[in-house]
Write a protein that holds these residues in place. Structure first.
Motif, PDB file in Angstrom:
ATOM      1  N   THR A 174      34.592  39.790   7.100  1.00  0.00           N
ATOM      2  CA  THR A 174      33.918  40.446   8.222  1.00  0.00           C
ATOM      3  C   THR A 174      32.425  40.543   7.925  1.00  0.00           C
ATOM      4  O   THR A 174      32.019  41.196   6.962  1.00  0.00           O
ATOM      5  N   MET A 180      30.087  41.214  10.513  1.00  0.00           N
ATOM      6  CA  MET A 180      29.521  42.260  11.375  1.00  0.00           C
ATOM      7  C   MET A 180      30.628  43.238  11.729  1.00  0.00           C
ATOM      8  O   MET A 180      31.745  42.825  12.071  1.00  0.00           O
ATOM      9  N   LYS A 181      30.333  44.513  11.638  1.00  0.00           N
ATOM     10  CA  LYS A 181      31.323  45.552  11.916  1.00  0.00           C
ATOM     11  C   LYS A 181      30.670  46.658  12.715  1.00  0.00           C
ATOM     12  O   LYS A 181      29.637  47.206  12.308  1.00  0.00           O
ATOM     13  N   GLU A 182      31.257  46.945  13.869  1.00  0.00           N
ATOM     14  CA  GLU A 182      30.748  47.992  14.756  1.00  0.00           C
ATOM     15  C   GLU A 182      29.268  47.774  15.058  1.00  0.00           C
ATOM     16  O   GLU A 182      28.469  48.707  15.067  1.00  0.00           O
ATOM     17  N   LYS A 205      26.998  46.324  13.295  1.00  0.00           N
ATOM     18  CA  LYS A 205      26.104  46.295  12.138  1.00  0.00           C
ATOM     19  C   LYS A 205      26.352  45.041  11.307  1.00  0.00           C
ATOM     20  O   LYS A 205      27.491  44.637  11.080  1.00  0.00           O
ATOM     21  N   ILE A 261      26.720  43.196   7.962  1.00  0.00           N
ATOM     22  CA  ILE A 261      27.097  43.567   6.597  1.00  0.00           C
ATOM     23  C   ILE A 261      26.432  42.564   5.643  1.00  0.00           C
ATOM     24  O   ILE A 261      26.892  41.428   5.491  1.00  0.00           O
ATOM     25  N   ASP A 313      30.217  43.290  18.516  1.00  0.00           N
ATOM     26  CA  ASP A 313      30.871  44.437  17.902  1.00  0.00           C
ATOM     27  C   ASP A 313      31.399  44.040  16.517  1.00  0.00           C
ATOM     28  O   ASP A 313      31.079  44.665  15.521  1.00  0.00           O
ATOM     29  N   TYR A 314      32.214  42.969  16.480  1.00  0.00           N
ATOM     30  CA  TYR A 314      32.743  42.458  15.221  1.00  0.00           C
ATOM     31  C   TYR A 314      32.543  40.948  15.151  1.00  0.00           C
ATOM     32  O   TYR A 314      32.643  40.255  16.173  1.00  0.00           O
ATOM     33  N   VAL A 366      33.817  37.775  12.384  1.00  0.00           N
ATOM     34  CA  VAL A 366      34.607  37.458  11.191  1.00  0.00           C
ATOM     35  C   VAL A 366      34.423  35.988  10.834  1.00  0.00           C
ATOM     36  O   VAL A 366      34.630  35.105  11.677  1.00  0.00           O
ATOM     37  N   LYS A 402      30.831  43.599  22.253  1.00  0.00           N
ATOM     38  CA  LYS A 402      30.954  45.009  22.580  1.00  0.00           C
ATOM     39  C   LYS A 402      31.620  45.161  23.947  1.00  0.00           C
ATOM     40  O   LYS A 402      31.566  44.264  24.781  1.00  0.00           O
ATOM     41  N   ASP A 449      18.732  46.747  13.339  1.00  0.00           N
ATOM     42  CA  ASP A 449      19.785  46.820  12.326  1.00  0.00           C
ATOM     43  C   ASP A 449      19.111  47.188  11.000  1.00  0.00           C
ATOM     44  O   ASP A 449      18.407  46.375  10.398  1.00  0.00           O
ATOM     45  N   GLU A 494      21.228  48.335   4.612  1.00  0.00           N
ATOM     46  CA  GLU A 494      22.418  49.121   4.299  1.00  0.00           C
ATOM     47  C   GLU A 494      22.104  50.349   3.456  1.00  0.00           C
ATOM     48  O   GLU A 494      22.730  51.385   3.589  1.00  0.00           O
TER      49      GLU A 494
END
Length: 231
Positions: free
Chosen positions: A95, A97-99, A101, A103, A133-134, A136, A148, A224, A227
């Motif tokens: 993953t 990108m998550k929610e 954001k 990664i 949104d996500y 993978v 989204k 964004d 982190e």
């Protein structure tokens, strides 16, 4: 090598390779894992040697093709039957990108950079990271994307968007890994002062604290943060 031997090698190689290809299944190139891809190259290389290298006997060539095919089939069988072994053989989806954001660690693990991620999103008809949104990164090298909720399968009419609200043709990247992209800002008739003001309104003190930012079509700024600011 005389003409008869060459024709014999070509005929036998073609027939053996055709039979093995049918035996190994119908996976398309887009469905292949990296191991499948490497195996296909290896089998092709063995076949080429069998045809062109007169020091490579027909018997040894056919045995090499059969042996490599058997190993490939065994690995595919293990991949199907054992989930634990599958993680070793083909890896697991990552993953990136998550929610909404990005990664960063997952991007590094996948050996992807921002430009590669954006290119793969565009292939999915997603032209703004803010719409995601996500995301993978699959084991076959493809990117699966979930937009989204307010971006999924709706029309401008459904969303009651007036065409005049559209300020820019496309979302434009203005910050990448803590650095402002002055050329892109200039194209939008914006400057770093405007950018600093937008960041301060979002509670961010410095451009260096932003991993990625883009100006949306309606003129708003998607941000964004890095982190380490989230912890």
């Amino acid at each position: 090598m005389d003409t008869f031997e060459l024709l014999l090698r070509v005929s036998i190689s073609f027939l053996v390779l055709f039979a093995l290809a049918r035996l190994m299944g119908r996976k398309e190139i887009s469905q292949m894992t990296f191991f499948n891809f490497v195996s296909a190259i290896a089998i092709g290389s063995i076949t080429a040697n069998l045809v062109a290298n007169q020091n490579f006997s027909l018997r040894n060539g056919i045995l090499a093709l059969l042996g490599w095919t058997v190993f490939t089939l065994v690995m595919d069988f293990i991949d199907i039957k054992s989930k634990k072994a599958r993680k070793v053989v083909t890896g697991t989806p990552i993953t990136v990108m998550k929610e909404g954001k990005i990664i960063e660690d997952a991007l590094a693990k996948s050996r992807l950079d921002l430009d590669s991620l954006k290119a793969m999103l565009r292939q999915k008809n997603v032209f703004s990271i803010a719409d995601v949104d996500y995301a993978v990164f699959e084991t076959n090298g493809k990117l699966s994307v979930m937009k989204k909720a307010d971006k999924q399968s709706v029309t401008k009419k459904d969303m009651k968007i007036d065409k005049q609200q559209k300020t820019y043709q496309l979302a434009t990247e203005v910050i990448s890994d803590g650095k402002a992209l002055s050329n892109n800002l200039t194209k939008l008739n914006l400057d770093t002062d405007w950018l600093d003001q937008q960041l301060r309104q979002a509670g961010i003190d410095s451009i260096e604290d932003v991993f990625y930012a883009e100006v949306q079509q309606d003129g708003t700024l998607f941000i964004d943060s890095k982190e380490n600011l989230l912890h």
